[in-house]
Structures are given as structure tokens and as C-alpha cells.
Motif scaffolding. Sequence first.
Motif, mmCIF file in Angstrom:
data_model
loop_
_atom_site.group_PDB
_atom_site.id
_atom_site.type_symbol
_atom_site.label_atom_id
_atom_site.label_comp_id
_atom_site.label_asym_id
_atom_site.label_seq_id
_atom_site.Cartn_x
_atom_site.Cartn_y
_atom_site.Cartn_z
ATOM 1 N N ALA A 17 0.839 -1.206 0.000
ATOM 2 C CA ALA A 17 0.000 0.000 0.000
ATOM 3 C C ALA A 17 0.874 1.256 0.000
ATOM 4 O O ALA A 17 0.602 2.231 -0.715
ATOM 5 C CB ALA A 17 -0.928 -0.020 1.221
ATOM 6 N N LEU A 18 1.949 1.234 0.790
ATOM 7 C CA LEU A 18 2.806 2.420 0.845
ATOM 8 C C LEU A 18 3.566 2.623 -0.471
ATOM 9 O O LEU A 18 3.723 3.749 -0.952
ATOM 10 C CB LEU A 18 3.805 2.322 1.999
ATOM 11 N N ILE A 19 4.003 1.502 -1.053
ATOM 12 C CA ILE A 19 4.745 1.595 -2.323
ATOM 13 C C ILE A 19 3.824 2.148 -3.421
ATOM 14 O O ILE A 19 4.255 2.956 -4.254
ATOM 15 C CB ILE A 19 5.337 0.215 -2.690
ATOM 16 N N ASP A 20 2.562 1.764 -3.385
ATOM 17 C CA ASP A 20 1.611 2.314 -4.367
ATOM 18 C C ASP A 20 1.483 3.826 -4.200
ATOM 19 O O ASP A 20 1.459 4.571 -5.184
ATOM 20 C CB ASP A 20 0.228 1.659 -4.193
ATOM 21 N N ARG A 21 1.395 4.288 -2.943
ATOM 22 C CA ARG A 21 1.294 5.741 -2.722
ATOM 23 C C ARG A 21 2.562 6.436 -3.204
ATOM 24 O O ARG A 21 2.521 7.465 -3.863
ATOM 25 C CB ARG A 21 1.074 6.022 -1.222
ATOM 26 N N ASP A 22 3.707 5.854 -2.851
ATOM 27 C CA ASP A 22 5.021 6.422 -3.238
ATOM 28 C C ASP A 22 5.109 6.588 -4.753
ATOM 29 O O ASP A 22 5.630 7.584 -5.255
ATOM 30 C CB ASP A 22 6.108 5.462 -2.722
ATOM 31 N N SER A 23 4.550 5.598 -5.469
ATOM 32 C CA SER A 23 4.761 5.548 -6.923
ATOM 33 C C SER A 23 4.132 6.716 -7.656
ATOM 34 O O SER A 23 4.467 6.987 -8.795
ATOM 35 C CB SER A 23 4.224 4.225 -7.485
ATOM 36 N N THR A 24 3.211 7.428 -7.006
ATOM 37 C CA THR A 24 2.582 8.552 -7.713
ATOM 38 C C THR A 24 3.111 9.911 -7.251
ATOM 39 O O THR A 24 2.860 10.912 -7.905
ATOM 40 C CB THR A 24 1.043 8.548 -7.515
ATOM 41 N N VAL A 25 3.812 9.957 -6.130
ATOM 42 C CA VAL A 25 4.189 11.281 -5.601
ATOM 43 C C VAL A 25 5.681 11.473 -5.357
ATOM 44 O O VAL A 25 6.136 12.597 -5.140
ATOM 45 C CB VAL A 25 3.429 11.588 -4.274
ATOM 46 N N VAL A 26 6.455 10.395 -5.350
ATOM 47 C CA VAL A 26 7.891 10.521 -5.070
ATOM 48 C C VAL A 26 8.668 10.408 -6.381
ATOM 49 O O VAL A 26 8.233 9.709 -7.304
ATOM 50 C CB VAL A 26 8.330 9.431 -4.050
ATOM 51 N N SER A 27 9.792 11.102 -6.448
ATOM 52 C CA SER A 27 10.605 11.102 -7.669
ATOM 53 C C SER A 27 10.879 9.677 -8.146
ATOM 54 O O SER A 27 11.342 8.838 -7.365
ATOM 55 C CB SER A 27 11.934 11.804 -7.397
ATOM 56 N N PRO A 28 10.627 9.424 -9.431
ATOM 57 C CA PRO A 28 10.907 8.076 -9.948
ATOM 58 C C PRO A 28 12.391 7.825 -10.211
ATOM 59 O O PRO A 28 12.767 6.785 -10.730
ATOM 60 C CB PRO A 28 10.098 8.029 -11.243
ATOM 61 N N SER A 29 13.262 8.782 -9.856
ATOM 62 C CA SER A 29 14.697 8.614 -10.141
ATOM 63 C C SER A 29 15.389 7.713 -9.118
ATOM 64 O O SER A 29 16.539 7.350 -9.293
ATOM 65 C CB SER A 29 15.388 9.984 -10.139
ATOM 66 N N TYR A 30 14.695 7.373 -8.047
ATOM 67 C CA TYR A 30 15.324 6.510 -7.040
ATOM 68 C C TYR A 30 15.400 5.076 -7.552
ATOM 69 O O TYR A 30 14.546 4.642 -8.324
ATOM 70 C CB TYR A 30 14.539 6.551 -5.716
ATOM 71 N N THR A 31 16.435 4.353 -7.061
ATOM 72 C CA THR A 31 16.695 3.010 -7.609
ATOM 73 C C THR A 31 16.406 1.938 -6.561
ATOM 74 O O THR A 31 17.325 1.371 -5.978
ATOM 75 C CB THR A 31 18.172 2.884 -8.024
ATOM 76 N N ARG A 32 15.153 1.696 -6.295
ATOM 77 C CA ARG A 32 14.820 0.667 -5.301
ATOM 78 C C ARG A 32 14.947 -0.709 -5.951
ATOM 79 O O ARG A 32 14.232 -1.034 -6.880
ATOM 80 C CB ARG A 32 13.393 0.855 -4.781
ATOM 81 N N GLY A 33 15.854 -1.511 -5.398
ATOM 82 C CA GLY A 33 16.101 -2.844 -5.972
ATOM 83 C C GLY A 33 15.064 -3.865 -5.537
ATOM 84 O O GLY A 33 14.811 -4.858 -6.214
ATOM 85 N N TYR A 34 14.469 -3.646 -4.351
ATOM 86 C CA TYR A 34 13.437 -4.563 -3.846
ATOM 87 C C TYR A 34 12.544 -3.785 -2.879
ATOM 88 O O TYR A 34 12.925 -2.729 -2.352
ATOM 89 C CB TYR A 34 14.058 -5.805 -3.179
ATOM 90 N N PRO A 35 11.327 -4.313 -2.632
ATOM 91 C CA PRO A 35 10.301 -3.519 -1.935
ATOM 92 C C PRO A 35 10.364 -3.614 -0.407
ATOM 93 O O PRO A 35 9.488 -4.201 0.217
ATOM 94 C CB PRO A 35 9.001 -4.122 -2.469
ATOM 95 N N LEU A 36 11.369 -2.996 0.195
ATOM 96 C CA LEU A 36 11.451 -2.979 1.661
ATOM 97 C C LEU A 36 10.859 -1.670 2.196
ATOM 98 O O LEU A 36 11.300 -0.592 1.813
ATOM 99 C CB LEU A 36 12.899 -3.083 2.138
ATOM 100 N N VAL A 37 9.895 -1.791 3.102
ATOM 101 C CA VAL A 37 9.326 -0.608 3.764
ATOM 102 C C VAL A 37 9.598 -0.754 5.254
ATOM 103 O O VAL A 37 8.968 -1.563 5.942
ATOM 104 C CB VAL A 37 7.802 -0.496 3.498
ATOM 105 N N ILE A 38 10.515 0.021 5.765
ATOM 106 C CA ILE A 38 10.952 -0.154 7.162
ATOM 107 C C ILE A 38 9.940 0.446 8.144
ATOM 108 O O ILE A 38 9.365 1.511 7.891
ATOM 109 C CB ILE A 38 12.357 0.466 7.373
#
Length: 443
Positions: A17-38
Motif C-alpha cells: 500500500a505504501l509503495i503504491d502511494r510512493d509511486s505517484t508522488v515521489v521522484s521516480p529517479s530513485y533506484t529501489r532494488g526490492y520492496p522494503l518498507v521499514i
Amino acid sequence: MSVPVIRTPLPGPKAKALIDRDSTVVSPSYTRGYPLVIERGSGCMVEDVDGNVFLDCAAGIAVNSTGHAHPDVVKAIVEQSGRFLHMSGTDFYYEPQVRLAEELAAVTPIAGGVRSFFGNSGTEAVEACLKLSRYASGRQNIIAFLGGFHGRSMGSLSLTASKAIQRRGFGPLMPGVYHAPFPDCYRCPLGLTTTDCAAECLDFIDHQIFAHLVSPDEVAAIVIEPIQGEGGYVVAPDQFLQRLRALTKEHGILLVADEVQSGMGRSGKMFAIEFSGVEPDMMALAKGIASGLPLGVAVARAGLMAWPPGAHASTFGGNPVSCAAALATIKLLKETLVANAADVGAHMMAGLKSLSDAHPLIGDVRGRGLMIGVELVRNRQTKERATTERDAVVNAAFRRGLLVLGAGKNAVRFSPPLVLTKAQADTAVKIFAEALTEVERAR
Ligand SMILES: Cc1ncc(COP(=O)(O)O)c(C=O)c1O
């Protein structure tokens, strides 16, 4: 908890759910290799928002030197926060900044007194080194190394020669920057080994760059990572750094050690350049220096840092809370953690090296202390880079509860918090081996 526990498919529902929110509002230039939400961290362990527990051998890109939320660091942050959060050390004075400069003068391998300039990040530390090099030398040109990473602001980006995507679309960059090959001993173009190497690759600077491109008396500085970080955890041989120092002295060129990633105890010494006995003129520090709070420092020989008021400054640089965290960090490093990095690092290196026989993907295991790179290849003879396999191994490790990051085209880096225990190192090696097996079987 000191072993990983994976309770949900990854990402779990809350993480997704958090990654979905991130995907529309945070810069897409970041290089997340895997979906860790701390959600929280303690020591070397990290818990995600779904209750999964991971062993962290990434440390927020080699930053959480004292581990997640070390009580001494948290205490220092809380105490300083209760006194004042900001005053700007550029216009006013406060004790934590002065004390940190004194502490850095005591631990950096530069004799005869040093001064510190405070910024907020690695790239700002490098920018300060660049500006000071030009200012102090009256020269304009800079030499850096292929594969090097020095940051992403325009000056430091001009030195960065790690991945083309980092530069693509941003030119023209700062003029007057030349790149030399970095001494990558695993891929030595001269076919030498570290035992018969006399650092002949340095001749490229002398015989090519100085002969064809720029006169050495117009070079302000040579900037080098003693261990390339983003480039793949590649260790520059001692004799290379020693010859580089001699060459720079011969031509009055400043030597800048970018220890943003290799510094603050990670190598098993406070600074990686100390292995070679070389004294640089300046050092760029950041990442592990404040255990996760933003801080970047350019440290220089006192006589060099002789620029006048107004020449360079930063509103937030040397934030008092970051300085307090750095002081607590350096105390822990000196007391136990540099030694722990050397001790557990040697143990972990031996463990990773022992995997070579059973795992053909492993081409090279190298590094110092708890800065270890494992280069993956498709074929040990041709050394063809196993980039997709590397990404798959990093992901397979994540699914088993081990956090590692890639570095360079085909290396996996182990950059855990320096509080890692031998038992945790063994767990990391075991999970890494399982991840390798999974990817090797799928080939
Ligand atoms: C050696 C080195 N220098 C500079 C930087 C830039 O640091 P920052 O990302 O804090 O700007 C990095 C970051 O990875 C680095 O590894």
C-alpha cells in the motif's frame, strides 16, 4: 531478534500500500532494488511494516555505522534536540561543531593540524573539496577515476564516472575534469596480480593524461576513493596510492581522498587510506559519520583551508544534532566498532571466500573490514559480468530476509552496521549461499 523472520509474501499488504502511494508522488529517479518498507530498526535487524524481520547488510547504503538506533547515539540526539535544533554554524558558534572539528582533527590521518568545513551530505563534502582545491592551488583542472562515484550535484557529478545513467541528460558538466582508469586488480589490463603489481596503471596519468590532455601544473587535485564504493567495492592497492601520492607531490597537485563510503571505521581502520600509509591533503566524509543523521565534512590540512569569510558556507551544514550524533558515533567507533569491523570483517570475508568452490557465479571476493564486495561472473575464465544474475541474487537474498545491495555492474556489496556479530555474519553468508544456489539452479 537476531535472525530474519519472513511472515508474509514480499511485499506484504502494508508495504504494498505504501509503495503504491510512493509511486505517484515521489521522484521516480530513485533506484529501489526490492520492496522494503521499514517500520523500525535495532542494531543489525530491521522490521518492516508487515512484521517481517531482516538482517541488514546494507545499512542504508553504508550509513548506519553504529547500527539502527544505537542507544548512545539516540541519547545524544535527544539531549541536543532538547537544547537547540539549529542556529547555523556559519553565522554563530556552538560547542558540538567545534568539538566535532577537534575530534576529526585527532582522528584523520593528516599531520600538522586540520580544519573542517561542514555540509549535509557526501556530495557537499566533495563540492567543498573541489572548491577548496581550486581556491588553494589557483589551478582549475581535476583528475578522477573511471568507476568512481562522488555524488550527484553538478561539480561532484562531473567527477562521478560510475554509471552513464547518472550523467545522461545533465550535461554539459563542469569543464576541466579528466578520468583515469582505476586499479581494478581483478581485471588488471596488464595481467598482473597484487603480489607482482607495481601500480603500472598509474602510468596512464603520467604518460597519457599529462602528455596529451592537460599539463600537470594546471591540475588542482586528484580525487580518489581508496576503496571504490558504488563502483563495486574495488580496493586500490597500497602501492598505487603510494605512487599516486608521489606523483601528486612531484607536480604540486593536491590529493583528495573521498572516504564518504570507505571512512568512519568501515574498512577496519578509521580511514581506508591508512592501510597505505598515505597522507592525503583533504578528505571528504559523510555517510557513517553521524550514524544516519545528515552530515558531510570536508577535512583539509589547516594551511590549505585558508579561504576568507564568505568564500563558502551552508545554512544547515554542521547541524548541532548531527554533530552530537557524530560525536557519539566516533566515540563508539574508537572504543569498539573499528576493531569489530576488522575482526568480524575478516571472519565474514573468510566465510564468503569459502563459498567460491560451491558457487561458480562467484568471480571475486574482496574488500576490507566490513566493506566487502562479491563480484559475480558467468564464466571465471572470461569474467563475463553476471549483471542480471547479480540482481536476481540480491532479490533472492531479500526474500530470505537478508538485505544487501548491488554495486557496480555485477558485484554484491556487504556494508552492514559495524556492530555486526560473527553469528550474524554467518547467518548472512548462509542466506547469501542459498540465494546463489537459487539463481545458479535457474540458469
Ligand atoms: C564515495 C562517495 N562519495 C560521495 C557520495 C555522495 O554522497 P551523498 O549521496 O551523501 O551525496 C557517495 C554516495 O554514495 C559515495 O559513495
